[in-house]
Design an enzyme around this catalytic site. Structure first.
Site, PDB file in Angstrom:
ATOM      1  CG  LEU A 166      -2.008  -1.290   1.104  1.00 20.36           C
ATOM      2  CD1 LEU A 166      -2.730  -0.783   2.527  1.00 20.36           C
ATOM      3  CD2 LEU A 166      -2.691  -1.128  -0.171  1.00 20.36           C
ATOM      4  CE  LYS A 210      10.975  -4.312   6.324  1.00 18.31           C
ATOM      5  NZ  LYS A 210       9.839  -4.012   7.579  1.00 18.31           N
ATOM      6  CB  ALA A 270      11.469 -13.539  19.465  1.00 21.26           C
ATOM      7  N   GLY A 302      12.420 -10.437  13.318  1.00 16.23           N
ATOM      8  CA  GLY A 302      12.558  -8.821  12.838  1.00 16.23           C
ATOM      9  C   GLY A 302      11.869  -8.674  13.190  1.00 16.23           C
ATOM     10  CG  ASN A 307       9.267 -16.319  20.476  1.00 10.42           C
ATOM     11  OD1 ASN A 307       8.311 -15.726  19.734  1.00 10.42           O
ATOM     12  ND2 ASN A 307      10.521 -16.728  19.711  1.00 10.42           N
ATOM     13  CB  THR A 314      11.417 -20.880  20.130  1.00 14.11           C
ATOM     14  OG1 THR A 314      10.477 -21.405  19.072  1.00 14.11           O
ATOM     15  CG2 THR A 314      12.631 -21.582  20.162  1.00 14.11           C
ATOM     16  CB  ILE A 350       2.404  -4.528  14.611  1.00 13.65           C
ATOM     17  CG1 ILE A 350       3.471  -5.899  13.941  1.00 13.65           C
ATOM     18  CG2 ILE A 350       3.598  -3.767  15.803  1.00 13.65           C
ATOM     19  CD1 ILE A 350       4.413  -6.088  14.177  1.00 13.65           C
TER      20      ILE A 350
HETATM   21  P1  ATR Z   1       9.597 -10.737  11.339  1.00 13.93           P
HETATM   22  O1  ATR Z   1      10.104 -10.405  11.111  1.00 13.93           O
HETATM   23  O2  ATR Z   1       7.864 -10.289  10.602  1.00 13.93           O
HETATM   24  O3  ATR Z   1       8.877 -10.427  13.049  1.00 13.93           O
HETATM   25  P2  ATR Z   1       9.538 -13.640  11.835  1.00 13.93           P
HETATM   26  O4  ATR Z   1      11.196 -13.304  12.105  1.00 13.93           O
HETATM   27  O5  ATR Z   1       9.864 -14.613  10.796  1.00 13.93           O
HETATM   28  O6  ATR Z   1       8.749 -12.425  11.468  1.00 13.93           O
HETATM   29  O7  ATR Z   1       9.710 -13.449  13.439  1.00 13.93           O
HETATM   30  C1  ATR Z   1       8.117 -14.334  13.142  1.00 13.93           C
HETATM   31  C2  ATR Z   1       7.641 -14.247  14.940  1.00 13.93           C
HETATM   32  O8  ATR Z   1       6.250 -15.153  15.193  1.00 13.93           O
HETATM   33  C3  ATR Z   1       8.040 -14.949  15.995  1.00 13.93           C
HETATM   34  O9  ATR Z   1       9.064 -14.701  17.044  1.00 13.93           O
HETATM   35  C4  ATR Z   1       7.354 -16.672  15.907  1.00 13.93           C
HETATM   36  O10 ATR Z   1       7.933 -17.409  16.700  1.00 13.93           O
HETATM   37  P3  ATR Z   1       9.484 -18.715  16.468  1.00 13.93           P
HETATM   38  O11 ATR Z   1      10.762 -17.612  17.077  1.00 13.93           O
HETATM   39  O12 ATR Z   1       8.845 -19.601  18.229  1.00 13.93           O
HETATM   40  O13 ATR Z   1       9.208 -19.246  15.548  1.00 13.93           O
HETATM   41  C5  ATR Z   1       6.263 -16.063  15.517  1.00 13.93           C
HETATM   42  N1  ATR Z   1       5.488 -17.133  15.146  1.00 13.93           N
HETATM   43  C6  ATR Z   1       5.168 -17.338  14.080  1.00 13.93           C
HETATM   44  N2  ATR Z   1       4.332 -17.985  13.393  1.00 13.93           N
HETATM   45  C7  ATR Z   1       3.575 -18.240  15.112  1.00 13.93           C
HETATM   46  C8  ATR Z   1       2.555 -19.402  15.485  1.00 13.93           C
HETATM   47  N3  ATR Z   1       1.838 -19.767  14.462  1.00 13.93           N
HETATM   48  N4  ATR Z   1       2.200 -19.381  16.498  1.00 13.93           N
HETATM   49  C9  ATR Z   1       3.281 -18.467  17.787  1.00 13.93           C
HETATM   50  N5  ATR Z   1       4.598 -17.640  17.456  1.00 13.93           N
HETATM   51  C10 ATR Z   1       4.327 -17.676  15.866  1.00 13.93           C
END
Ligand code: ATR
Length: 280
Positions: free
Chosen positions: A16, A66, A129, A131, A153, A155, A221
């Site tokens: 957008l 990025k 946790a 980006g 988080n 993980t 967000i």
């Molecule tokens: P971004 O750059 O948009 O932050 P990312 O680096 O892929 O994307 O991070 C995604 C975050 O969302 C991570 O903290 C991920 O948790 P994990 O560290 O356990 O992978 C979290 N996340 C993504 N899908 C999830 C889900 N279905 N349930 C809980 N947490 C999720």
């Protein structure tokens, strides 16, 4: 001659930013044009060289470039270097300088929503946790003056790594999602940075708000949908809901200001984004 601005990413068709930035360029009578360029992964270096050859005034960078873009810039601002990601590049007399306006955009949007100058005395919980969490944590730790910033988080080790790598110690702790759910009443501000709940998975939510404090702020967000399941539940439980549109608009507004020196009318930007989201 028209100045050129752009956003690069892959894919980029959904962005957008062109609608928002062209509307505000027009609004301020700036003779410029903002175009979305989709650059395939094996062409990133060439693509960025091409933009420089065209003497582009500035560009945004979105997923998945990025981090990668940092290899091709002349200078990187300190906060962006700490965050480890650039979303805004500015042509400063022929030198291309990388910034990260995501964290600042988010913080400005949140403070405007809360009608407060800082997060003083506020306990903050960040979900996720990755980006986005990194940009928000580092910016809030540096500029938000919050009481504490904890991370929950899926993980745990990634949350721990994130807290440890934060250049400003905020005495935050790490929680599992279940621990966060059980202790939610401790927090004044809860921020979802994961993509859980984003369209098309609109019936998902990153955590239960059963124990949220009345009057706390729940912030997402995600801006598509504007009201995520998480935010719907927040309202039902007497919490305030802060949507992701403000972060998107403000990160763009801060980029616009760096490129043009003009403080943009954010209302014009927000209206355009809202109109396009409603059409979707
Ligand atoms: P971004 O750059 O948009 O932050 P990312 O680096 O892929 O994307 O991070 C995604 C975050 O969302 C991570 O903290 C991920 O948790 P994990 O560290 O356990 O992978 C979290 N996340 C993504 N899908 C999830 C889900 N279905 N349930 C809980 N947490 C999720």
């Amino acid at each position: 001659m028209k100045e050129l601005y752009s956003v690069i990413g892959y894919p980029i068709g959904h962005s957008l930013s062109p609608h928002m930035q062209n509307a505000v360029l027009n609004h301020h009578s700036i003779d410029g044009y903002y175009h979305a360029f989709e650059i395939a992964p094996e062409k990133v270096e060439e693509g960025i060289k091409g933009l420089k050859a065209l003497n582009i005034k500035g560009f945004n960078v979105t997923i998945p470039y990025k981090v990668k873009v940092m290899d091709f810039l002349d200078e990187i601002d300190e906060l962006a270097r700490e965050i480890g990601a650039v979303n805004t590049v500015v042509n400063e007399n022929g030198r291309y300088v990388g910034y990260n306006t995501d964290g600042d955009g988010y913080l400005q949007s949140l403070l405007t929503f809360l009608e407060r100058p800082s997060l003083q005395d506020q306990s903050v919980l960040i979900l996720g946790a990755g980006g986005a969490a990194r940009a928000l944590l580092f910016t809030i730790a540096a500029k938000g003056q919050a009481n504490c910033i904890d991370i929950a988080n899926r993980t745990l080790s990634k949350a721990q790594e994130l807290i440890t790598s934060c250049p400003i110690d905020n005495e935050g702790t790490v929680l599992s999602i279940t621990e966060a759910e059980e202790n939610l009443g401790r927090y004044d501000i809860i921020i979802n940075t994961t993509a859980v709940g984003m369209s098309p998975n609109v019936e998902e939510s990153p955590l239960s708000l059963q124990h949220v404090k009345k009057g706390a702020t729940v912030s997402d967000i995600i801006y598509n949908p504007l009201e995520t399941k998480l935010l719907r539940e927040a309202k039902e439980r007497g919490a305030l809901a802060h949507t992701g549109i403000g972060m998107f608009v403000m990160q763009g507004a801060l980029a616009f200001e760096k490129w043009t020196g003009v403080q943009p009318d954010v209302k014009v930007m927000e209206d355009v984004v809202l109109r396009h989201l409603q059409k979707k």
